[in-house]
Design a protein around this motif. Structure first.
Motif, mmCIF file in Angstrom:
data_model
loop_
_atom_site.group_PDB
_atom_site.id
_atom_site.type_symbol
_atom_site.label_atom_id
_atom_site.label_comp_id
_atom_site.label_asym_id
_atom_site.label_seq_id
_atom_site.Cartn_x
_atom_site.Cartn_y
_atom_site.Cartn_z
ATOM 1 N N LEU A 227 0.831 -1.210 0.000
ATOM 2 C CA LEU A 227 0.000 0.000 0.000
ATOM 3 C C LEU A 227 0.864 1.257 0.000
ATOM 4 O O LEU A 227 0.549 2.242 -0.670
ATOM 5 N N ARG A 228 1.942 1.236 0.773
ATOM 6 C CA ARG A 228 2.833 2.409 0.850
ATOM 7 C C ARG A 228 3.570 2.652 -0.459
ATOM 8 O O ARG A 228 3.687 3.785 -0.911
ATOM 9 N N HIS A 229 4.078 1.570 -1.066
ATOM 10 C CA HIS A 229 5.000 1.749 -2.186
ATOM 11 C C HIS A 229 4.359 1.576 -3.558
ATOM 12 O O HIS A 229 4.864 2.106 -4.537
ATOM 13 N N GLN A 230 3.273 0.795 -3.642
ATOM 14 C CA GLN A 230 2.657 0.539 -4.951
ATOM 15 C C GLN A 230 1.138 0.518 -4.806
ATOM 16 O O GLN A 230 0.481 -0.438 -5.234
ATOM 17 N N ALA A 231 0.638 1.625 -4.216
ATOM 18 C CA ALA A 231 -0.800 1.677 -3.924
ATOM 19 C C ALA A 231 -1.624 1.463 -5.190
ATOM 20 O O ALA A 231 -2.697 0.851 -5.137
ATOM 21 N N ASN A 232 -1.133 1.929 -6.330
ATOM 22 C CA ASN A 232 -1.956 1.812 -7.548
ATOM 23 C C ASN A 232 -2.136 0.360 -7.974
ATOM 24 O O ASN A 232 -3.138 0.009 -8.573
ATOM 25 N N LEU A 233 -1.166 -0.511 -7.634
ATOM 26 C CA LEU A 233 -1.341 -1.943 -7.938
ATOM 27 C C LEU A 233 -2.525 -2.509 -7.172
ATOM 28 O O LEU A 233 -3.275 -3.335 -7.699
ATOM 29 N N VAL A 234 -2.670 -2.069 -5.925
ATOM 30 C CA VAL A 234 -3.752 -2.598 -5.094
ATOM 31 C C VAL A 234 -5.108 -2.268 -5.733
ATOM 32 O O VAL A 234 -6.055 -3.055 -5.633
ATOM 33 N N GLN A 235 -5.178 -1.131 -6.432
ATOM 34 C CA GLN A 235 -6.414 -0.762 -7.122
ATOM 35 C C GLN A 235 -6.602 -1.560 -8.411
ATOM 36 O O GLN A 235 -7.729 -1.891 -8.788
#
Lengths: 197, 197
Positions: B155-163
């Motif tokens: 979430l901290r480093h690649q929040a857009n992946l989580v989306q």
């Protein structure tokens, strides 16, 4: 020690005698006793080593659990590589399993070689290729092979490690409980390859 | 697409306009549909890609078990790297998670650049450094962090992946059962960083 370094590096890049004359004074011989640490958890590692004799173990120690990342025998470079590259504290520890003789070069001297010896600039890519491929094969062995298959592959490709490394370290390297490794070793008898003639 | 490639590569090496004029014709634009494969298990991968839009997933499929190695969004190189480097069949598969636009260069063209553009020779080392450090951090996260800590780091480093990534792929990437990830997501609410002011 230097002839071993030269033979190793010459597999990857071609350097003139004049270039070697500039390179070799930057490598200092060091000896470490069995069980001595080269890098401890939390330290920044600013040294790169080339092993001419002996054996190092790279491992993680987390909440009392010891996990071997890999073994570095003679005739290869060794360091806590992520820390060396990034300047961040190392998570992995590096410890000698045998009395070990090394050549050591500091980060600044390494960068000096990168600036002043053009052919040296190709070396990190070649070394990192080998490290990346080895790491990937290891990851894939955990996903696609059984413990026995991992042990058999180790016997095929690095039989001398099986002789030199204490069984409890081999077990953490293979991701096995020591008693599981013992059972596998009793079952798998090292011998000549099936296709030897 | 080419300006993105140039901006990315220029972070690592400096190339003249004349050099870029020799480089850019070797990259061919390709588009792959969602779910299309770039590399399948058992194939030799002789192509390297630079993503300008979209998202790829690198994964292993072994005995019905799907394990995500990593996600490759736009603005980075992607390939089945071990296969590309060694010429051996790939164990990992690479598949598009979104409609994806890429620039493609073949192994022989890449080697041609290595021979003819001296500054290009430094690029593999720099890219492999980044890949090695990322792989090491990921390995260390599995040894030293809980599933929740791995999710929070993502979430901290690649929040857009989580989306962008379906939850079942995120779960195999984080080494979690889908229901465990669901429980963690309910507990961890994404929001502004604690030190934001």
């Amino acid at each position: 020690m230097l002839p071993q370094l030269q033979a190793y590096v010459s597999q990857f890049v071609t350097l003139s005698e004049l270039e070697w004359a500039a390179i070799t004074p930057l490598f200092q011989p060091v000896r470490v006793a069995k069980d001595e640490f080269l890098v401890r958890h939390g330290e920044v590692c600013r040294q790169l080593y080339f092993g001419s004799r002996g054996l190092l173990r790279h491992y993680y120690l987390h909440e009392g659990r010891d996990t071997t990342r890999y073994f570095a025998p003679e005739n290869q470079f060794a360091t806590a590589l992520s820390s060396f590259l990034t300047g961040q504290p190392s998570i992995e520890q590096v410890q000698a399993l045998e009395e070990t003789a090394l050549l050591r070069i500091g980060y600044d001297q390494w960068q000096h070689l990168m600036r002043t010896v053009p052919a040296w600039r190709e070396l990190p890519g070649r070394l990192l290729e080998a490290a990346y491929v080895a790491d990937t094969r290891r990851l894939e062995s955990f996903i696609c092979q059984t413990g026995q298959q991992r042990y058999e592959a180790l016997l095929r490709h690095q039989a001398n490690l099986v002789q030199r490394v204490p069984q409890y370290h081999l077990a953490t390297y293979l991701g096995l409980q020591p008693e599981t490794l013992s059972r596998i070793r009793r079952k798998v008898t090292p011998g000549p390859a099936a296709d030897a003639s």
